[in-house]
Design a protein around this motif. Structure first.
Motif, short mmCIF file in Angstrom:
data_model
loop_
_atom_site.label_atom_id
_atom_site.label_comp_id
_atom_site.label_asym_id
_atom_site.label_seq_id
_atom_site.Cartn_x
_atom_site.Cartn_y
_atom_site.Cartn_z
N PHE A 118 0.77 -1.11 -0.02
CA PHE A 118 -0.04 0.09 -0.07
C PHE A 118 0.86 1.48 -0.01
CE2 PHE A 118 0.69 -0.52 4.59
CZ PHE A 118 0.83 0.73 4.86
N VAL A 119 2.07 1.09 0.62
CA VAL A 119 3.02 2.41 0.69
C VAL A 119 3.67 2.34 -0.74
CG1 VAL A 119 5.20 3.38 1.68
CG2 VAL A 119 3.50 2.05 3.04
N LEU A 120 3.93 1.34 -1.52
CA LEU A 120 4.70 1.52 -2.81
C LEU A 120 3.45 2.03 -3.92
CD1 LEU A 120 6.63 1.03 -5.09
CD2 LEU A 120 5.98 -1.50 -4.79
N ALA B 30 -4.65 0.23 -15.47
CA ALA B 30 -4.03 -1.02 -15.12
C ALA B 30 -2.47 -0.85 -14.86
CB ALA B 30 -4.35 -2.13 -15.80
N ILE B 31 -1.81 0.06 -15.25
CA ILE B 31 -0.37 0.12 -15.29
C ILE B 31 0.06 0.16 -13.84
CG2 ILE B 31 1.67 1.31 -15.86
CD1 ILE B 31 0.12 1.91 -18.53
N LEU B 32 -0.15 1.16 -13.16
CA LEU B 32 0.10 1.28 -11.76
C LEU B 32 -0.36 0.10 -10.75
CD1 LEU B 32 -0.49 4.98 -10.95
CD2 LEU B 32 1.71 4.16 -11.66
N PRO B 33 -1.36 -0.44 -10.91
CA PRO B 33 -1.63 -1.61 -10.19
C PRO B 33 -0.59 -2.73 -10.64
CG PRO B 33 -3.76 -0.68 -10.78
CD PRO B 33 -2.69 0.25 -11.41
N ILE B 34 -0.58 -2.88 -11.83
CA ILE B 34 0.42 -3.90 -12.38
C ILE B 34 1.89 -3.76 -11.66
CG2 ILE B 34 1.38 -5.18 -13.97
CD1 ILE B 34 -1.30 -4.89 -15.62
N VAL B 35 2.27 -2.66 -11.92
CA VAL B 35 3.72 -2.47 -11.27
C VAL B 35 3.71 -2.57 -9.74
CG1 VAL B 35 5.32 -0.57 -11.03
CG2 VAL B 35 4.20 -0.61 -13.29
N THR B 36 2.87 -2.16 -9.19
CA THR B 36 2.91 -2.28 -7.61
C THR B 36 2.96 -3.89 -7.50
OG1 THR B 36 1.50 -0.44 -7.40
CG2 THR B 36 1.58 -1.97 -5.54
N LEU B 37 2.20 -4.75 -8.16
CA LEU B 37 2.04 -6.17 -7.78
C LEU B 37 3.62 -6.86 -8.10
CD1 LEU B 37 -1.60 -6.93 -8.93
CD2 LEU B 37 -0.69 -6.99 -6.41
N SER B 38 3.80 -6.31 -9.33
CA SER B 38 5.15 -6.98 -9.93
C SER B 38 6.27 -6.62 -9.04
CB SER B 38 5.27 -6.38 -11.30
OG SER B 38 4.26 -6.45 -12.06
N VAL C 71 1.28 6.46 -7.07
CA VAL C 71 0.03 7.58 -7.41
C VAL C 71 0.48 8.96 -7.35
CG1 VAL C 71 -1.99 8.28 -6.52
CG2 VAL C 71 -1.68 5.82 -6.98
N LEU C 72 1.30 9.14 -6.26
CA LEU C 72 1.92 10.21 -5.77
C LEU C 72 2.89 10.98 -7.05
CD1 LEU C 72 2.01 12.79 -3.86
CD2 LEU C 72 3.99 11.75 -2.71
N VAL C 73 3.51 10.19 -7.32
CA VAL C 73 4.65 10.41 -8.54
C VAL C 73 4.01 10.58 -9.89
CG1 VAL C 73 6.70 9.90 -9.70
CG2 VAL C 73 6.52 9.48 -7.18
N GLN D 19 1.88 14.03 -9.27
CA GLN D 19 2.93 15.10 -10.01
C GLN D 19 3.06 15.15 -11.20
OE1 GLN D 19 4.53 17.11 -7.60
NE2 GLN D 19 3.46 16.16 -5.81
N LEU D 20 3.28 14.21 -11.95
CA LEU D 20 3.39 14.12 -13.39
C LEU D 20 2.30 14.01 -14.05
CD1 LEU D 20 6.55 11.46 -13.37
CD2 LEU D 20 6.69 14.03 -13.45
N GLY D 21 1.33 13.39 -13.71
CA GLY D 21 -0.03 13.37 -14.41
C GLY D 21 0.03 12.34 -15.59
N TRP D 22 1.21 11.65 -15.47
CA TRP D 22 0.98 10.51 -16.58
C TRP D 22 0.10 9.54 -16.87
CZ3 TRP D 22 7.26 9.51 -16.71
CH2 TRP D 22 7.62 10.69 -16.94
N LEU D 23 -0.66 9.01 -15.52
CA LEU D 23 -1.32 7.86 -15.36
C LEU D 23 -2.50 8.26 -14.55
CD1 LEU D 23 1.40 5.19 -15.37
CD2 LEU D 23 -0.05 5.56 -17.21
N PRO D 24 -3.56 7.41 -14.94
CA PRO D 24 -4.63 7.86 -13.89
C PRO D 24 -4.32 7.11 -12.47
CG PRO D 24 -5.26 6.02 -15.57
CD PRO D 24 -3.95 6.75 -15.93
#
Length: 309
Positions: free
Chosen positions: A144-146, A172-180, A151-153, A157-162
Protein backbone atom coordinates in the motif's frame (compact mmCIF):
# COMPACT_ATOMS: atom_id res chain seq x y z
CA UNK A 1 3.96 -43.11 -6.15
CA UNK A 2 0.30 -43.86 -5.44
CA UNK A 3 0.79 -43.55 -1.70
CA UNK A 4 2.72 -40.30 -2.17
CA UNK A 5 -0.15 -38.79 -4.16
CA UNK A 6 -2.78 -40.08 -1.73
CA UNK A 7 -1.00 -38.48 1.25
CA UNK A 8 -0.71 -35.15 -0.54
CA UNK A 9 -4.36 -35.15 -1.64
CA UNK A 10 -5.50 -36.05 1.88
CA UNK A 11 -3.49 -33.19 3.37
CA UNK A 12 -4.87 -30.80 0.76
CA UNK A 13 -8.46 -31.78 1.57
CA UNK A 14 -7.82 -31.39 5.31
CA UNK A 15 -6.30 -27.95 4.74
CA UNK A 16 -9.39 -26.77 2.87
CA UNK A 17 -11.68 -28.04 5.64
CA UNK A 18 -9.61 -26.30 8.34
CA UNK A 19 -9.50 -23.00 6.42
CA UNK A 20 -13.24 -23.02 5.81
CA UNK A 21 -13.94 -23.93 9.44
CA UNK A 22 -11.67 -21.18 10.75
CA UNK A 23 -13.28 -18.60 8.47
CA UNK A 24 -16.77 -19.74 9.48
CA UNK A 25 -16.09 -19.43 13.20
CA UNK A 26 -14.25 -16.10 12.98
CA UNK A 27 -16.99 -14.52 10.85
CA UNK A 28 -19.70 -15.65 13.25
CA UNK A 29 -17.79 -14.15 16.19
CA UNK A 30 -16.84 -10.88 14.48
CA UNK A 31 -20.20 -9.14 14.63
CA UNK A 32 -23.90 -9.31 13.87
CA UNK A 33 -24.64 -9.08 10.11
CA UNK A 34 -28.15 -7.84 10.86
CA UNK A 35 -26.82 -4.77 12.65
CA UNK A 36 -24.22 -4.11 9.96
CA UNK A 37 -26.67 -4.36 7.06
CA UNK A 38 -29.85 -2.91 8.59
CA UNK A 39 -28.18 -0.54 11.04
CA UNK A 40 -28.51 -0.30 14.83
CA UNK A 41 -31.52 1.99 14.46
CA UNK A 42 -33.61 -0.78 12.87
CA UNK A 43 -36.58 -1.97 14.97
CA UNK A 44 -35.93 -5.13 17.04
CA UNK A 45 -38.62 -7.06 15.22
CA UNK A 46 -37.00 -6.26 11.87
CA UNK A 47 -33.62 -7.40 13.14
CA UNK A 48 -35.17 -10.59 14.51
CA UNK A 49 -36.93 -11.29 11.20
CA UNK A 50 -33.68 -10.77 9.28
CA UNK A 51 -31.79 -13.16 11.56
CA UNK A 52 -34.50 -15.77 11.22
CA UNK A 53 -34.65 -15.43 7.42
CA UNK A 54 -30.89 -16.03 7.11
CA UNK A 55 -30.66 -18.67 9.83
CA UNK A 56 -28.53 -16.49 12.09
CA UNK A 57 -30.65 -17.32 15.14
CA UNK A 58 -29.80 -21.02 14.87
CA UNK A 59 -27.06 -22.50 17.09
CA UNK A 60 -23.62 -22.07 15.56
CA UNK A 61 -23.09 -25.84 15.31
CA UNK A 62 -26.31 -26.15 13.30
CA UNK A 63 -25.23 -23.28 11.01
CA UNK A 64 -21.88 -25.03 10.54
CA UNK A 65 -23.43 -28.35 9.55
CA UNK A 66 -25.93 -26.59 7.30
CA UNK A 67 -23.11 -24.68 5.60
CA UNK A 68 -21.07 -27.80 4.86
CA UNK A 69 -24.19 -29.58 3.68
CA UNK A 70 -24.83 -26.75 1.22
CA UNK A 71 -21.21 -26.91 0.00
CA UNK A 72 -21.61 -30.64 -0.61
CA UNK A 73 -24.60 -29.81 -2.86
CA UNK A 74 -22.67 -27.08 -4.68
CA UNK A 75 -24.54 -24.21 -3.01
CA UNK A 76 -22.34 -21.43 -1.64
CA UNK A 77 -25.10 -19.21 -0.30
CA UNK A 78 -26.55 -15.84 -1.26
CA UNK A 79 -25.48 -12.32 -0.55
CA UNK A 80 -27.32 -10.81 2.39
CA UNK A 81 -27.31 -7.41 0.71
CA UNK A 82 -28.93 -8.15 -2.64
CA UNK A 83 -29.94 -11.81 -2.49
CA UNK A 84 -27.81 -12.86 -5.47
CA UNK A 85 -25.82 -16.12 -5.36
CA UNK A 86 -22.43 -15.43 -3.82
CA UNK A 87 -20.63 -17.40 -6.50
CA UNK A 88 -22.09 -15.13 -9.21
CA UNK A 89 -20.77 -12.02 -7.49
CA UNK A 90 -17.32 -13.57 -7.18
CA UNK A 91 -17.15 -14.90 -10.73
CA UNK A 92 -18.08 -11.46 -12.07
CA UNK A 93 -14.98 -9.99 -10.41
CA UNK A 94 -12.44 -12.67 -11.34
CA UNK A 95 -11.69 -11.33 -14.88
CA UNK A 96 -10.84 -7.89 -13.47
CA UNK A 97 -8.51 -9.43 -10.88
CA UNK A 98 -6.79 -11.68 -13.42
CA UNK A 99 -6.29 -8.63 -15.66
CA UNK A 100 -3.90 -7.41 -12.95
CA UNK A 101 -2.44 -10.57 -11.45
CA UNK A 102 -1.61 -12.46 -14.66
CA UNK A 103 0.51 -9.66 -16.22
CA UNK A 104 2.03 -9.03 -12.78
CA UNK A 105 2.96 -12.72 -12.49
CA UNK A 106 4.64 -12.60 -15.89
CA UNK A 107 6.69 -9.54 -14.93
CA UNK A 108 7.62 -11.05 -11.55
CA UNK A 109 9.09 -14.09 -13.30
CA UNK A 110 10.67 -12.10 -16.14
CA UNK A 111 12.40 -9.69 -13.72
CA UNK A 112 13.02 -11.68 -10.55
CA UNK A 113 14.47 -14.96 -11.79
CA UNK A 114 17.02 -13.49 -14.26
CA UNK A 115 18.06 -10.89 -11.67
CA UNK A 116 18.59 -13.57 -9.03
CA UNK A 117 20.58 -15.78 -11.40
CA UNK A 118 22.77 -12.91 -12.56
CA UNK A 119 23.42 -11.76 -8.99
CA UNK A 120 24.42 -15.29 -7.95
CA UNK A 121 26.80 -15.71 -10.89
CA UNK A 122 28.42 -12.37 -10.03
CA UNK A 123 28.43 -12.72 -6.26
CA UNK A 124 30.09 -9.87 -4.42
CA UNK A 125 30.14 -7.56 -7.41
CA UNK A 126 28.61 -4.13 -7.53
CA UNK A 127 25.76 -5.45 -9.65
CA UNK A 128 25.07 -8.17 -7.09
CA UNK A 129 24.88 -5.62 -4.28
CA UNK A 130 22.69 -3.31 -6.36
CA UNK A 131 20.29 -6.14 -7.24
CA UNK A 132 20.04 -7.28 -3.63
CA UNK A 133 19.57 -3.75 -2.28
CA UNK A 134 16.77 -3.20 -4.78
CA UNK A 135 15.28 -6.59 -3.92
CA UNK A 136 15.37 -5.87 -0.18
CA UNK A 137 13.70 -2.50 -0.73
CA UNK A 138 11.01 -4.04 -2.92
CA UNK A 139 10.47 -6.83 -0.42
CA UNK A 140 10.24 -4.69 2.72
CA UNK A 141 8.13 -1.78 1.46
CA UNK A 142 4.44 -2.60 2.04
CA UNK A 143 2.35 -2.78 -1.11
CA UNK A 144 0.00 0.00 0.00
CA UNK A 145 2.96 2.33 0.62
CA UNK A 146 4.42 1.53 -2.78
CA UNK A 147 1.02 2.04 -4.39
CA UNK A 148 0.58 5.44 -2.77
CA UNK A 149 4.09 6.50 -3.80
CA UNK A 150 3.42 5.52 -7.41
CA UNK A 151 0.14 7.44 -7.37
CA UNK A 152 1.84 10.49 -5.87
CA UNK A 153 4.61 10.50 -8.48
CA UNK A 154 2.98 9.32 -11.71
CA UNK A 155 -0.63 10.41 -11.17
CA UNK A 156 -0.47 13.52 -8.97
CA UNK A 157 2.94 15.08 -9.70
CA UNK A 158 3.56 14.07 -13.32
CA UNK A 159 -0.03 13.41 -14.39
CA UNK A 160 1.06 10.62 -16.73
CA UNK A 161 -1.32 7.93 -15.48
CA UNK A 162 -4.74 7.80 -13.79
CA UNK A 163 -4.84 7.17 -10.06
CA UNK A 164 -7.67 4.65 -10.07
CA UNK A 165 -10.59 3.06 -11.85
CA UNK A 166 -10.89 0.64 -14.76
CA UNK A 167 -11.81 2.76 -17.76
CA UNK A 168 -8.83 1.86 -19.98
CA UNK A 169 -5.60 -0.12 -20.11
CA UNK A 170 -3.75 2.89 -18.69
CA UNK A 171 -5.62 2.41 -15.40
CA UNK A 172 -4.03 -1.02 -15.01
CA UNK A 173 -0.40 0.11 -15.28
CA UNK A 174 0.16 1.35 -11.73
CA UNK A 175 -1.59 -1.63 -10.07
CA UNK A 176 0.39 -4.09 -12.20
CA UNK A 177 3.68 -2.33 -11.41
CA UNK A 178 2.85 -2.36 -7.70
CA UNK A 179 2.11 -6.08 -7.74
CA UNK A 180 5.13 -6.90 -9.90
CA UNK A 181 7.86 -5.17 -7.90
CA UNK A 182 7.27 -6.94 -4.60
CA UNK A 183 6.98 -10.38 -6.22
CA UNK A 184 10.04 -9.82 -8.39
CA UNK A 185 12.04 -8.89 -5.29
CA UNK A 186 11.01 -12.12 -3.54
CA UNK A 187 11.90 -14.21 -6.59
CA UNK A 188 15.25 -12.46 -7.02
CA UNK A 189 16.30 -13.11 -3.44
CA UNK A 190 15.08 -16.69 -3.43
CA UNK A 191 16.61 -17.53 -6.82
CA UNK A 192 19.95 -16.04 -5.80
CA UNK A 193 20.01 -18.09 -2.60
CA UNK A 194 19.08 -21.28 -4.44
CA UNK A 195 21.73 -20.68 -7.11
CA UNK A 196 24.47 -19.95 -4.56
CA UNK A 197 23.63 -23.12 -2.66
CA UNK A 198 23.81 -25.22 -5.83
CA UNK A 199 27.00 -23.53 -7.06
CA UNK A 200 28.69 -24.54 -3.82
CA UNK A 201 27.92 -28.24 -4.27
CA UNK A 202 30.76 -30.72 -4.95
CA UNK A 203 29.34 -31.87 -8.29
CA UNK A 204 29.61 -28.31 -9.63
CA UNK A 205 33.28 -28.15 -8.67
CA UNK A 206 33.82 -31.61 -10.14
CA UNK A 207 32.24 -30.62 -13.45
CA UNK A 208 34.41 -27.49 -13.59
CA UNK A 209 37.55 -29.50 -12.72
CA UNK A 210 36.82 -31.89 -15.59
CA UNK A 211 36.96 -28.98 -18.01
CA UNK A 212 33.24 -28.67 -18.69
CA UNK A 213 32.57 -25.17 -20.06
CA UNK A 214 31.19 -22.86 -17.38
CA UNK A 215 28.15 -22.01 -19.47
CA UNK A 216 27.26 -25.70 -19.70
CA UNK A 217 27.87 -26.18 -15.98
CA UNK A 218 25.39 -23.40 -15.24
CA UNK A 219 22.73 -24.41 -17.76
CA UNK A 220 22.97 -28.20 -17.38
CA UNK A 221 23.74 -28.59 -13.67
CA UNK A 222 23.16 -25.42 -11.66
CA UNK A 223 19.93 -24.08 -13.14
CA UNK A 224 17.93 -27.36 -13.13
CA UNK A 225 18.80 -28.05 -9.49
CA UNK A 226 18.20 -24.45 -8.39
CA UNK A 227 14.81 -24.55 -10.12
CA UNK A 228 13.49 -27.20 -7.73
CA UNK A 229 13.13 -24.92 -4.64
CA UNK A 230 12.12 -21.97 -6.83
CA UNK A 231 9.06 -23.96 -7.91
CA UNK A 232 7.73 -23.54 -4.36
CA UNK A 233 7.64 -19.75 -4.62
CA UNK A 234 6.13 -19.89 -8.10
CA UNK A 235 3.44 -22.24 -6.84
CA UNK A 236 2.58 -19.86 -4.03
CA UNK A 237 2.37 -16.96 -6.48
CA UNK A 238 0.06 -18.92 -8.77
CA UNK A 239 -2.12 -19.64 -5.75
CA UNK A 240 -2.50 -15.92 -5.04
CA UNK A 241 -3.72 -15.01 -8.54
CA UNK A 242 -7.36 -14.85 -7.42
CA UNK A 243 -7.09 -12.84 -4.21
CA UNK A 244 -3.51 -11.67 -4.12
CA UNK A 245 -4.35 -8.05 -4.88
CA UNK A 246 -6.67 -7.13 -2.00
CA UNK A 247 -4.68 -4.07 -0.89
CA UNK A 248 -3.77 -2.94 -4.40
CA UNK A 249 -7.34 -3.21 -5.67
CA UNK A 250 -8.55 -1.16 -2.71
CA UNK A 251 -5.95 1.58 -3.23
CA UNK A 252 -6.61 1.88 -6.97
CA UNK A 253 -10.41 1.36 -6.74
CA UNK A 254 -10.09 -1.65 -9.05
CA UNK A 255 -13.34 -3.70 -9.13
CA UNK A 256 -11.83 -7.13 -8.54
CA UNK A 257 -12.21 -9.99 -6.07
CA UNK A 258 -9.94 -8.32 -3.53
CA UNK A 259 -12.03 -5.19 -3.33
CA UNK A 260 -15.20 -7.29 -3.17
CA UNK A 261 -13.70 -9.14 -0.20
CA UNK A 262 -12.95 -5.90 1.65
CA UNK A 263 -16.49 -4.60 1.11
CA UNK A 264 -18.05 -7.94 2.06
CA UNK A 265 -16.04 -8.16 5.29
CA UNK A 266 -16.98 -4.60 6.23
CA UNK A 267 -20.66 -5.38 5.63
CA UNK A 268 -20.52 -8.85 7.26
CA UNK A 269 -21.84 -10.37 4.03
CA UNK A 270 -21.05 -13.86 5.26
CA UNK A 271 -21.83 -15.89 2.16
CA UNK A 272 -19.68 -13.70 -0.10
CA UNK A 273 -16.72 -13.72 2.30
CA UNK A 274 -16.96 -17.49 2.78
CA UNK A 275 -17.22 -18.05 -0.98
CA UNK A 276 -14.10 -15.97 -1.66
CA UNK A 277 -12.11 -17.64 1.11
CA UNK A 278 -13.16 -21.08 -0.10
CA UNK A 279 -12.10 -20.20 -3.64
CA UNK A 280 -8.77 -18.82 -2.41
CA UNK A 281 -8.13 -21.87 -0.26
CA UNK A 282 -8.89 -24.22 -3.14
CA UNK A 283 -6.63 -22.23 -5.48
CA UNK A 284 -3.76 -22.17 -3.00
CA UNK A 285 -4.09 -25.84 -2.11
CA UNK A 286 -4.38 -26.88 -5.75
CA UNK A 287 -1.27 -24.95 -6.73
CA UNK A 288 0.68 -26.40 -3.79
CA UNK A 289 -0.58 -29.86 -4.68
CA UNK A 290 0.72 -29.41 -8.22
CA UNK A 291 4.06 -28.28 -6.78
CA UNK A 292 4.17 -31.43 -4.63
CA UNK A 293 3.51 -33.56 -7.71
CA UNK A 294 6.26 -31.76 -9.59
CA UNK A 295 8.60 -32.33 -6.66
CA UNK A 296 7.81 -36.00 -6.76
CA UNK A 297 8.81 -36.21 -10.41
CA UNK A 298 11.78 -33.86 -10.22
CA UNK A 299 13.31 -35.37 -7.09
CA UNK A 300 12.49 -39.03 -6.32
CA UNK A 301 14.05 -38.61 -2.86
CA UNK A 302 11.18 -36.32 -1.81
CA UNK A 303 8.67 -38.84 -3.11
CA UNK A 304 10.30 -41.57 -1.03
CA UNK A 305 10.23 -39.37 2.08
CA UNK A 306 6.59 -38.42 1.48
CA UNK A 307 5.58 -42.06 1.25
CA UNK A 308 6.88 -42.60 4.81
CA UNK A 309 5.54 -39.32 6.26
Amino acid sequence: MGRYLAIRIGRAALTIVLVVTFAFVVLRLSGDPALMILGPEAPPEVLAAFRKAWGLDDPIWFQYLDYFGAIAKGELGRSMRDGRPAIELVLERIPATLALTLPAFFFKVALGIPAGIYAALHRGSGIDRAVMMTAVAGFTVPSFVLALLLVLVFAVQLGWLPSGGQDSWRHAILPIVTLSLGGAAVLARFTRSAMLEVLGQPYIRTASAKGVPWRKVVTSHALPNAAIPTVTILGFMVGTLIAGAVVVESVFAWPGVGRLLVVAVANRDLAVVQCILLLVAMTMVTSNLIVDFLYGFLDPRLRAKGAHA
